[in-house]
Design an enzyme around this catalytic site. Structure first.
Site: not given
Lengths: 321, 334
Positions: A30, A59-61, A83-85, A130
């Site tokens: 993203e 937007l879809a991990e 974007q964030f672990a 986050h």
């Protein structure tokens, strides 16, 4: 020759150099195109490598991680950014059941040379979803190579190796370190995966720490009248227990500090590995220090309370004497 | 109910042969399972043979198949995995395609471009999108075909895969094998009229076909693959089949209406129907079919012998294939 650059510049250089070196390396996630990533880690890459090799995703991990898996099996080397672990959990099946297990269940015939890039850690007031350090989640699933970065030198050398490695590698930079400066060689280099490094030699106590905890442990050691041997594991899975064990054989004392939650955390795993196999090296029981067993709160006062600080680490080191 | 044969004689024989290969292999699998020779559980394909054979006949060897749903063994067979390697994998032996690490749900074979199954159901489609991306990046015109059952279409991962494939117009053909049942939950109770309608909101072309008619499957999948190969992007196909056996061997099917099942067995058996059809059309003779069956039975017996003779893994093999070692740079001087 070396020069001083920031941690995030080191990350950006690693991705750029590997994309330049190998056309099979692609980057997606993203906001990795002109936005440049949340921390500037992908700035300039879209312009340099075009739409084929640098791709913004929806937007879809689940899609990011799942597509990375297939692309890697199909013979290219994706660097896929979360974007964030913490968002690893939103692609839970891909990250816990699919990526680390497909090579094994295939009997070694499927290869998954992908890198997930996922900034982790607390300290910027980002709240419970986050701010987590998730290397204990991933370390619990055999198949992932789990790597953290402590300095700009580590950040660059380990990421380059992660991209070149033929296993799935979960690479975790720390958000609170992105602006920190450090010496990085002018010339190209890589650092070995699966190997811990003795960053500072000492005789009295072995302290194992990485990322922000490493820097705090170093501060703590400087304030104490003991001679600390400081070990940076670099790779959490598979873990280089040998380097840690050798150190404890020398010092007789062990403190493990990590930013994962204490309950079922990496600290107790590392301590257990050494206690179980090298019990008679110990002069005192080992000490483990981690995030308190609560979600990470936003208020700086509360966040500071639950994340190990220099004072807690100092007290922990003193407690083994 | 017969129709004219719409493919050339060679293809008609091939389709019949592939369906018979699945049927005979699975009859033997069931017998070996009941004798206790095969560990774990097995899901058989009865009713899906036409969908599998028609799909594979539309593919080139270099196209990827990312298998899904629960009816897998027939898909491994039509993708060309040697029968002995499949059977030995069902037995959990070293001669299996996955050296006994995978079993019935995880047969994979990279040199046949068979991607391993996501046994959590419904997680194989995003990897299929990735496989298609890899082919595109490498500049080939190969496509990725991926199957899923009716049950799996309720997973968010399925819908994400449709979005990702549509976002870059990647060459992926999504085939939903709707056999009416997600174990005991009827697909009729799902919201869409046709499960291929899930492609509509993401502007992917859709088809819903009688998947028990092997030629219909062959033609529809061929068209979708041709479009994908020419840069026309993904397609979603609902292949409606009947589940002519229980979900897994041992499932008592207390939830199924017996009359409905009888009727399905009478009307929706793809192998029986196609056999009658090619015979009636004069494409093959009864004796030719008997010869085909004899040959396949021999192949299947050889596969069983291979599996039985294949050694069990050494216990230490449990620790192999977790990592490719050494890791990058490991053991080298910094």
């Amino acid at each position: 020759m070396t020069r001083e650059i920031t941690y995030i510049e080191a990350v950006a250089e690693a991705i750029d150099e590997e994309m330049d070196r190998d056309d099979d390396v692609i980057l997606f996630g993203e906001d990795v195109e002109d936005f440049g990533g949340n921390f500037g880690e992908t700035a300039g890459l879209h312009e340099k490598y075009d739409d084929d090799r640098v791709r913004n995703t929806p937007l879809a991990e689940i899609g990011i991680a799942g597509m990375a898996l297939g692309a890697a099996v199909g013979g290219i080397r994706p660097v896929a950014e979360l974007q964030f672990a913490d968002f690893a959990a939103t692609a839970g099946d891909e990250i816990f059941n699919q990526i680390p297990k497909q090579p094994y269940v295939s009997g070694g015939s499927l290869e998954v040379p992908l890198t997930i890039f996922a900034p982790s850690g607390a300290g910027i007031g980002a709240g419970a979803q986050h701010s987590q350090s998730v290397h204990s989640w991933l370390g619990n699933v055999p198949g992932w190579v789990v790597v953290t970065a402590t300095t700009p030198y580590d950040a660059k050398g380990l990421l380059k190796s992660a991209i070149r490695d033929d296993n799935p590698v979960f690479y975790l930079p720390h958000k609170a370190l992105v602006e920190t400066q450090g010496e990085v060689p002018d010339e190209e280099y890589t650092l070995p995966l699966g190997e811990a490094v003795v960053e500072e030699e000492g005789e009295d106590v072995t302290v194992v720490a990485t990322q922000v905890m490493f820097h705090r442990a170093k501060e703590a050691a400087a304030d104490l009248d003991v001679n600390v041997e400081l070990i940076n594991p670099r790779t959490f899975a598979p873990l280089d227990t040998e380097t840690i064990a050798e150190s404890v054989e020398k010092t007789g004392r062990l403190v493990v500090v990590d930013e994962t939650v204490e309950r079922y955390g990496t600290q107790s795993h590392i301590a257990n590995e050494i206690v179980e196999n090298h019990f008679f090296s110990f002069d005192a029981p080992p000490k483990t220090i981690g995030v308190k067993d609560v979600p990470i709160p936003v208020s700086p006062t509360l966040e500071t309370e639950v994340i190990p600080g220099t004072e807690r680490i100092k007290a922990g080191i003193e407690s083994v004497f | 109910m017969t129709h004219d044969v719409s493919v050339d004689d060679e293809m008609a024989k091939h389709l019949l042969q592939e369906m018979l290969r699945i049927k005979i292999f699975e009859e033997e699998t069931k017998a070996r399972y009941e004798e206790g020779e095969i560990p774990g559980f097995v899901h058989l394909d009865r009713g899906h043979e036409g969908s599998h054979a028609g799909m594979a006949a539309a593919m080139r060897d270099d196209d990827w198949l990312a298998v899904g749903g629960a009816r897998l063994v027939g898909q491994y067979i039509v993708k060309g995995v040697p029968l002995g390697e499949i059977m030995a994998e069902l037995y959990g032996r070293t001669g299996g395609s996955n050296k006994g690490h995978g079993g019935q749900m995880h047969v994979s074979k990279v040199d046949r471009k068979l991607y391993g199954h996501a046994a959590t159901i419904g997680s194989g489609q995003n990897p299929a999108v990735g496989l298609a991306l890899a082919e595109e990046m490498k500049g080939t015109d190969n496509v990725a075909v991926t199957t899923i059952g009716d049950g799996g279409t309720s997973r968010g991962s399925f819908h994400t895969a449709l979005i990702f494939a549509a976002y870059w117009d990647l060459p992926v053909v999504f085939i939903i094998e709707n056999n009416g049942w997600a174990i005991s939950t009827p697909s009729e109770s799902l919201p869409p009229d046709r499960l291929s309608d899930y492609g509509d909101p993401v502007n992917i072309p859709t088809e819903s076909i009688d998947g028990s008619d092997v030629e219909t499957v062959y033609h529809t999948v061929s068209e979708a693959i041709d479009r994908a190969r020419d840069g026309g992007g993904p397609t979603v196909i609902e292949s409606r089949v009947a589940r002519l056996n229980p979900h897994f061997e041992g499932d008592k099917e207390t939830y199924r209406d017996e009359e409905e099942l009888e009727r399905a067995l009478e009307e929706k058996d793809p192998v029986k129907n196609y056999r009658e059809r090619v015979l009636e059309a004069g494409v093959v003779s009864e004796s030719e079919i008997e010869d085909i069956i004899d040959t396949i039975e021999r192949e299947v017996q050889e596969a069983v012998e291979y599996a039985r003779e294949s050694p069990d893994p050494e216990p230490e093999a449990a620790y192999e294939h977790v990592y490719k070692t050494p890791l990058y740079g490991q053991g080298e001087q910094e």
